[in-house]
Design a protein around this motif. Structure first.
Motif, mmCIF file in Angstrom:
data_model
loop_
_atom_site.group_PDB
_atom_site.id
_atom_site.type_symbol
_atom_site.label_atom_id
_atom_site.label_comp_id
_atom_site.label_asym_id
_atom_site.label_seq_id
_atom_site.Cartn_x
_atom_site.Cartn_y
_atom_site.Cartn_z
ATOM 1 N N GLU A 9 -20.971 -3.271 7.023
ATOM 2 C CA GLU A 9 -19.587 -2.880 6.598
ATOM 3 C C GLU A 9 -19.483 -1.153 6.395
ATOM 4 O O GLU A 9 -18.570 -0.650 6.684
ATOM 5 C CB GLU A 9 -19.397 -3.316 5.131
ATOM 6 C CG GLU A 9 -19.178 -5.005 5.204
ATOM 7 C CD GLU A 9 -19.094 -5.745 3.751
ATOM 8 O OE1 GLU A 9 -19.440 -5.080 3.004
ATOM 9 O OE2 GLU A 9 -18.447 -6.720 3.827
ATOM 10 N N ARG A 32 -16.717 1.071 8.627
ATOM 11 C CA ARG A 32 -15.877 2.277 7.664
ATOM 12 C C ARG A 32 -16.187 3.393 8.397
ATOM 13 O O ARG A 32 -14.971 4.218 8.665
ATOM 14 C CB ARG A 32 -16.465 2.145 6.032
ATOM 15 C CG ARG A 32 -15.943 0.856 5.489
ATOM 16 C CD ARG A 32 -15.823 1.218 3.828
ATOM 17 N NE ARG A 32 -17.231 1.583 3.361
ATOM 18 C CZ ARG A 32 -18.011 0.570 3.013
ATOM 19 N NH1 ARG A 32 -17.643 -0.782 3.041
ATOM 20 N NH2 ARG A 32 -19.169 0.901 2.553
ATOM 21 N N LYS A 47 -14.407 3.310 11.714
ATOM 22 C CA LYS A 47 -13.004 3.176 11.827
ATOM 23 C C LYS A 47 -12.338 4.757 11.095
ATOM 24 O O LYS A 47 -11.369 5.059 11.650
ATOM 25 C CB LYS A 47 -12.482 2.139 10.749
ATOM 26 C CG LYS A 47 -12.757 0.912 11.308
ATOM 27 C CD LYS A 47 -12.196 -0.472 10.453
ATOM 28 C CE LYS A 47 -12.539 -0.546 9.393
ATOM 29 N NZ LYS A 47 -12.084 -1.664 8.372
#
Length: 190
Positions: A105, A109, A112
């Motif tokens: 995760e 992040r 992105k």
């Protein structure tokens, strides 16, 4: 139909076939031979024009001061410091364990937030298993991490899964601790 071949004629035919096969085998092996004797081959010193070793004493004849290093794209790219970039796997498995959810995760992040960054997903295995099998398993591991990141919203064009199989071990050794460190996917940013 009436078979006119006698047992003696059949033995003669099979003996003739055996001899012909043996003759072909001997001729094939003789064709593989070489008339060059390795201990008589001429040897020429090509280290330098004066016959001396190279400047650094390596005997290569190449002055290392005139050789530039190889530039590999992404090798000098700064890696994100706060991110865990390794996912480890169980023996003979390409299933991403739940304990790596937080690390994936965090990497998702980062990717992105930085759409111009790319990541190589480098799959590795321990040395057990054949070379081809380990390359395939390393690729499956890299693909599993790619799928996990894609499910977390990372653009496919930012990820490149690749397998190194057993070729780049993280730990040398033939014990379970070393094997466990080698069963991994490393995320290398470019």
């Amino acid at each position: 139909m009436n078979n006119t071949s006698t047992p003696a004629a059949q033995r003669t035919t099979s003996q003739w076939a055996f001899r012909l096969g043996a003759l072909i085998l001997v001729a094939s092996l003789a064709a593989c031979g070489s008339s060059v004797k390795l201990d008589e081959a001429p040897v020429e010193d090509r280290n330098t024009t004066t016959g001396q070793a190279g400047q650094d004493g390596s005997g290569s004849g190449v002055d290392p001061r005139g050789v530039t290093g190889v530039q590999v794209p992404g090798m000098d790219t700064e890696q994100p410091a706060a991110l865990s970039r390794i996912v480890y796997f169980d023996y003979d498995s390409f299933e991403v364990r739940a304990e790596y959810t937080a690390a994936l995760e965090a990497n998702a992040r980062y990717l992105k937030a930085n759409p111009n960054r790319k990541v190589a997903l480098e799959g590795h295995t321990d040395e057990r298993g054949g070379r081809e099998y380990n390359l395939a398993l390393g690729q499956k591991r890299a693909e599993a991490v790619r799928r996990s990141l894609a499910l977390l919203g990372v653009n496919e064009s930012q990820m490149e899964p690749v397998s190194f199989g057993e070729e780049k071990p993280a730990a040398m050794g033939m014990d379970e601790t070393s094997y466990a460190k080698n069963r991994r996917v490393e995320m290398t940013y470019r």
